[in-house]
Design a protein around this motif. Structure first.
Motif: not given
Lengths: 860, 173
Positions: A210-211, A213-217, A219-220, A277, A288-289
């Motif tokens: 998750r981290e 995915l988020e740091s690479e942008g 996630f969405v 996720f 959550e998203l």
């Protein structure tokens, strides 16, 4: 305890082996092949049984170079889907024995159905992303065959095509998501992996994933890609449109696809990805998203398709929309965070499979025995089909969510989760429970409408309805009995005597879809004993439903009158596909009009344009040979050519003289430049004669071909050109090429002579436009070929070239051959050769087949 | 179009003499391919050309009845003369052989289509008393084989079968 690898392989492999055996078995058993297939499914069910109590992953290497393995993972969710696929499979295949009596294409039907079941088992158990994708698309492929079972009917073709387009396209989105996950896993786990579950997998390191995915942008992006894949497969709005059409399949197929398998694949994916996720600290009510995405999608689908189900006129159509609606419910359940969401999804997968498979089989009985599926033409079936009526009552009350039938409990969990989410955020979020109730009212309505087929007045047009055979009655009875047991478990659960094994099993499914480290909760279900908001929601649903039911006819008509034009998702699909058809027809008529010269034009043009575009795209420099000696053969060839054209050509005198004059001046200029400008001696010029002679002869032959008076003369002169090229190879020390060129040239000559008889003697008029076009095309192809030769020979394979030296050095020690050309063909690049001989075989087969077709007077 | 009715004695005689030569050359090209110019593809095309010569000079029926020696009836699934069925089998077998050599490598735990080769020399231990034994048995009778050759045989069959099938069907038209 980890599962046994062999059990897993046997479980996934057995249905495919069974499918392969079906054609043989059918010769022996005929229509009773159904029971053979049911036995295979039963064996699978037994193997699934062996897996109970185990958990963990097993894998075999598949493509080690890419890190892809055949990895299987067993946990509650996998077991649930596998049990449903094989268990419902047994019922469906047995039922098919009665239903498919006298139907066409039975071997294909049973083989595909078994293969489909195998793919579904694969989806349930696969824990490697590529393996999962493979089985996922296999279900799309086999369901395409099953939906299009009646191959001659256009509605079947339409339905099969639609489901294929939507589900496969969705699968491709999912594949992109998988590839992104794979790429991101390198950040999260140190090294990239395809493993989804088990040791060193993405799910095991969900937090790190998750981290990353988020740091690479991403996630969405990944969430959306996987969501589209799941939505296409599980028929979520607006991709639900393939599901009602899929009713064209024989009813057992509908029952199988829509209750326990196909559509459950998408739900399964959502459940499987949920722990990845959803943060571990997510609790019921947290937003959550993931929740925003899937709960919204699920509730929207649930409501929209429930309304559409009320508008249905055909019992199978009604059930199809209701399937989409219940899948929405499950997706919404998985969408809600915390244990309540997990409970909803996990339990409703089971409940829905039980009542929906039953109802489809009931619909099959009704259609089979009453001869119609129109809701308006059916009624009062209870008199003729009393047992079926009982079965239908249990299942449709479960679908309606009436206590104490099985569907009630899982819907209660949904209401609970929706209420918690709404209450936790307040304000507009109270819409969530409102929408849930609103959608459920329609669910109640259509469920009761289905049940009322068996009650009330029997229409006069409906003649005597036969009783179904046992093979068709036993499976739904069994499924309904199971549904009833689940319902009774809720009643006894209220008095603290729960259905232990069932609760434990659903609990394990729940555990599988909860993030690691989430709060441990055990699963219990029972009738509400206190007044809670969610119990009131259930009561409201039933009350509104009961109040509205007398208006069902007006609702039905009202919704139908609204469904016009762009409001329907179908309109978009149909418009898009229909608008594209003329385009593709137009393209086809221009590109493939049956004239060989048109094909040749397009192939040559495509070759020239694509190759040239490639060079431009890669910004390749065209290397112009710097050594003057390179130009000498060219210059000499030009001289000989010009001489021969002026002497033998029958071009009009003026053109010939002009061309000859220009070329001669050019050639002489080059000559003079070589001797005086570059200081080459005549001795150096003299090393060229054989090559010059051969090339000049080839060029003359080339000119002669275009001016040949007859086909025979043309072919013969063409072969002069070919043989000259062969001799050129000999002169340039390429014996293998020369040999090949010689024998191929010989054979081509023979084949040409054989087909000459069939060619038209005259190609039609010479219009200027076409001549100009052909001229431009010839020049373009010539230019591209020249460029290609210059580019590819720029790094000439001499002693300095790494590739040439490497091959020459490796040839004998590694492959035991001195002929590098042959060693490359049969050893170093044997795989290429393998492909080429496959092409030769295919070409031969096509020619044989095409000529055979023509002899039978078939045009297609 | 039918061939073989109007060919001259010269053509027939020349064909009779050249045919064996062409076939022998083709076979030798196949065998020497690994070390000298040649190989399965070239040998296959040459063999097909030889058969094409027979078709043109002697006609299709001659090939069918004299070379294959039967009145083989096709099952109607293919066009053209009956031999097409045999050619079809031939290139099927060729593909199977080629793929089989690849699978064989996998049986030994190597990647698909890995080839190997080995030089086999007869032992000269018991024949050492013969003058020049080393040369005779060590060099002359030395046999160097490579599994790639099996693959080449597969290529040869495919090319021969494929081309002859095309020739027979097109020529039979």
């Amino acid at each position: 305890m980890t599962p046994d690898l062999w059990v897993l392989l046997a479980l996934v492999g057995l249905p495919f082996l069974g499918a392969a055996a079906v054609p043989l078995v059918y010769r022996i058993l005929g229509e009773r092949t159904a029971y053979f297939a049911a036995l295979v499914a039963l064996a699978c069910l037994g193997l699934v049984g062996l897996l109970y109590g185990t958990e963990g992953a097993q894998s075999v290497d598949w493509v080690p170079a890419l890190g892809i393995e055949l990895r299987f993972y067993v946990d509650g969710l996998a077991l649930l889907i596998a049990t449903l696929a094989s268990g419902v499979g047994v019922c469906i295949l047995t039922y098919s024995g009665g239903y498919m009596h006298g139907e066409p294409g039975q071997p294909k039907y049973y083989a595909t159905l078994l293969a489909f079941m195998g793919s579904m088992l694969g989806v349930a158990l696969a824990a490697d992303l590529i393996t999962l994708f493979l089985f996922w698309e296999l279900t799309s492929l086999t369901s395409f065959l099953l939906i299009g079972h009646y191959t001659t009917e256009s509605s079947s073709q339409y339905a099969a095509r639609k489901s294929m387009l939507i589900t496969v396209a969705g699968g491709l989105f999912m594949l992109v998501g998988f590839v992104l996950l794979h790429a991101v896993s390198a950040d999260a786990l140190g090294s990239a992996t395809w493993a989804l579950a088990g040791e060193g997998s993405m799910l095991e390191n969900a937090g790190a994933m998750r981290e990353a995915l988020e740091s690479e942008g991403l996630f969405v992006v990944v969430l959306a890609l996987l969501g589209i894949g799941a939505a296409a497969k599980s028929a979520q709005v607006p991709l639900h449109i393939w599901l009602p059409n899929a009713m064209e399949a024989p009813t057992p197929v509908s029952a199988f696809l829509h209750s326990a398998t196909m559509v459950k694949a998408g739900v399964y994916l959502v459940g499987r990805m949920r722990p990845l996720f959803l943060p571990a600290d997510a609790h019921p009510g947290s937003l959550e998203l993931w929740t925003l995405g899937f709960a919204a999608l699920g509730l929207l689908t649930m409501t929209v398709t429930a309304i559409l189900a009320v508008a249905a006129t055909d019992i199978k159509e009604l059930l199809a929309y209701s399937t989409a609606s219940h899948l929405g419910l499950i997706i919404a359940g998985f969408g809600f965070a915390g244990h309540l969401g997990a409970e909803t999804g996990a339990f409703h997968i089971l409940n829905h499979a039980l009542f929906k498979a039953t109802l489809f089989l009931v619909a099959g009985i009704v259609a089979h025995e009453a001869g119609t599926r129109k809701i308006s033409e059916l009624g009062g079936l209870r008199e003729d089909l009393p047992i079926t009526a009982g079965i239908a009552a249990i299942a449709s009350l479960g679908m309606a969510g009436v206590p104490p039938f099985n569907g009630f409990y899982s819907k209660e969990f949904l209401f609970h989760a929706a209420w918690e989410t709404g209450a936790a955020s307040g304000g507009l979020y109270y819409l969530i429970p409102v929408v849930a109730v609103f959608g459920s009212v329609f669910t109640f309505l259509y469920s009761i409408r289905f049940l009322m087929l068996f009650f009330g007045e029997k229409p006069d047009e409906l003649g005597h309805v036969h009783s179904p055979p046992v093979a068709m009655l036993a499976p739904p009875a069994l499924l309904a009995a199971l549904a009833a047991v689940v319902g009774i478990g809720g009643i006894t659960g209220t008095f603290d005597v729960p259905l232990g094994p069932l609760e434990e099993f659903v609990g394990s499914v729940m555990h599988a879809v909860e993030p690691a480290g989430a709060e441990e909760t055990s699963f219990h279900y029972y009738l509400p004993t206190t007044v809670t908001p969610w119990a009131i929601m259930s009561a409201l649903t039933i009350a509104f439903g009961a109040a509205l039911y007398p208006q069902y006819g007006r609702l039905h008509d009202g919704i139908r009158s609204l469904l016009r034009g762009p409001v329907r998702a179908n309109w978009w699909y149909d418009t898009a596909t229909e608008e594209l058809n003329p385009t593709s027809t137009a393209v086809r008529d221009r590109v493939q009009n049956g004239l060989l010269r048109t094909y040749a034009t397009w192939v040559a043009a495509a070759f020239a344009v694509l190759t040239f575009a490639g060079y431009v795209g890669a910004s390749v420099d065209v290397p112009v040979p710097q050594e003057p000696a390179t130009y000498l053969p060219l210059a000499l060839t030009a001289v000989v050519l010009v001489a021969s054209v002026t002497v033998f050509g029958d071009l009009s005198l003026r053109v010939a003289t002009t061309v000859a004059g220009v070329l001669s001046v050019l050639a002489l200029g080059i000559f003079a430049w070589a001797i005086f400008g570059l200081g080459l001696t005549p001795a150096e010029l003299a090393t060229q004669p054989p090559v010059v002679f051969v090339l000049a002869l080839a060029a003359v032959a080339g000119i002669a071909v275009s001016r040949a008076p007859s086909h025979i003369a043309g072919v013969l002169t063409l072969s002069i050109l070919g043989f000259m090229v062969a001799i050129f190879y000999i002169l340039r020390d390429a014996p293998d090429l020369a040999l090949t060129q010689l024998v191929v040239e010989t054979l081509v000559l023979v084949i040409f002579l054989l087909v000459l008889d069939k060619l038209p003697a005259f190609y039609g008029g010479w219009d200027r436009g076409r001549m100009a076009r052909d001229g431009v095309l010839s020049l373009a192809v010539g230019a591209v070929v020249t460029t290609t030769v210059l580019v590819t020979t720029a790094a000439s394979p001499n002693e300095e070239s790494v590739i040439a030296r490497g091959l020459a050095e490796a040839s004998y020690p590694e492959a035991g051959g001195n002929n590098i050309v042959n060693v490359i063909l049969v050893d170093f690049r044997a795989f290429d050769t393998m492909g080429e001989i496959a092409v030769v075989s295919m070409a031969a087969l096509s020619i044989v087949t095409l000529i055979a077709l023509r002899e039978r007077g078939e045009t297609r | 179009m039918s061939y073989g009715d109007d060919t001259t004695v010269i053509a027939r005689t020349v064909a009779r003499i050249t045919l064996p030569l062409v076939l022998v050359v083709a076979i030798s090209l196949l065998f020497q391919g690994h070390n000298l110019p040649g190989g399965g593809f070239i040998a296959g095309v040459l063999t097909a050309a030889a058969f094409a010569l027979v078709y043109i000079v002697f006609g299709m029926e001659y090939v069918q009845e004299t070379i294959f020696g039967d009145e083989y009836e096709p099952d109607g699934s293919v066009a053209g003369p009956a031999v097409v069925d045999r050619y079809r089998t031939l290139f099927g077998v060729g593909l199977a052989v080629a793929a089989g050599t690849g699978l064989g490598a996998m049986a030994f735990g190597k990647p698909f289509l890995t080839h190997t080769d080995e030089v086999v020399k007869p032992s000269t231990e018991y024949v050492a008393w013969i003058p020049g034994a080393d040369f005779i048995f060590g060099t002359l009778f030395k046999f160097h084989w490579a599994t790639a050759f099996l693959f080449d045989i597969g290529v040869y069959f495919v090319v021969v079968g494929g081309l002859l099938a095309i020739l027979a069907v097109v020529g039979g038209e």
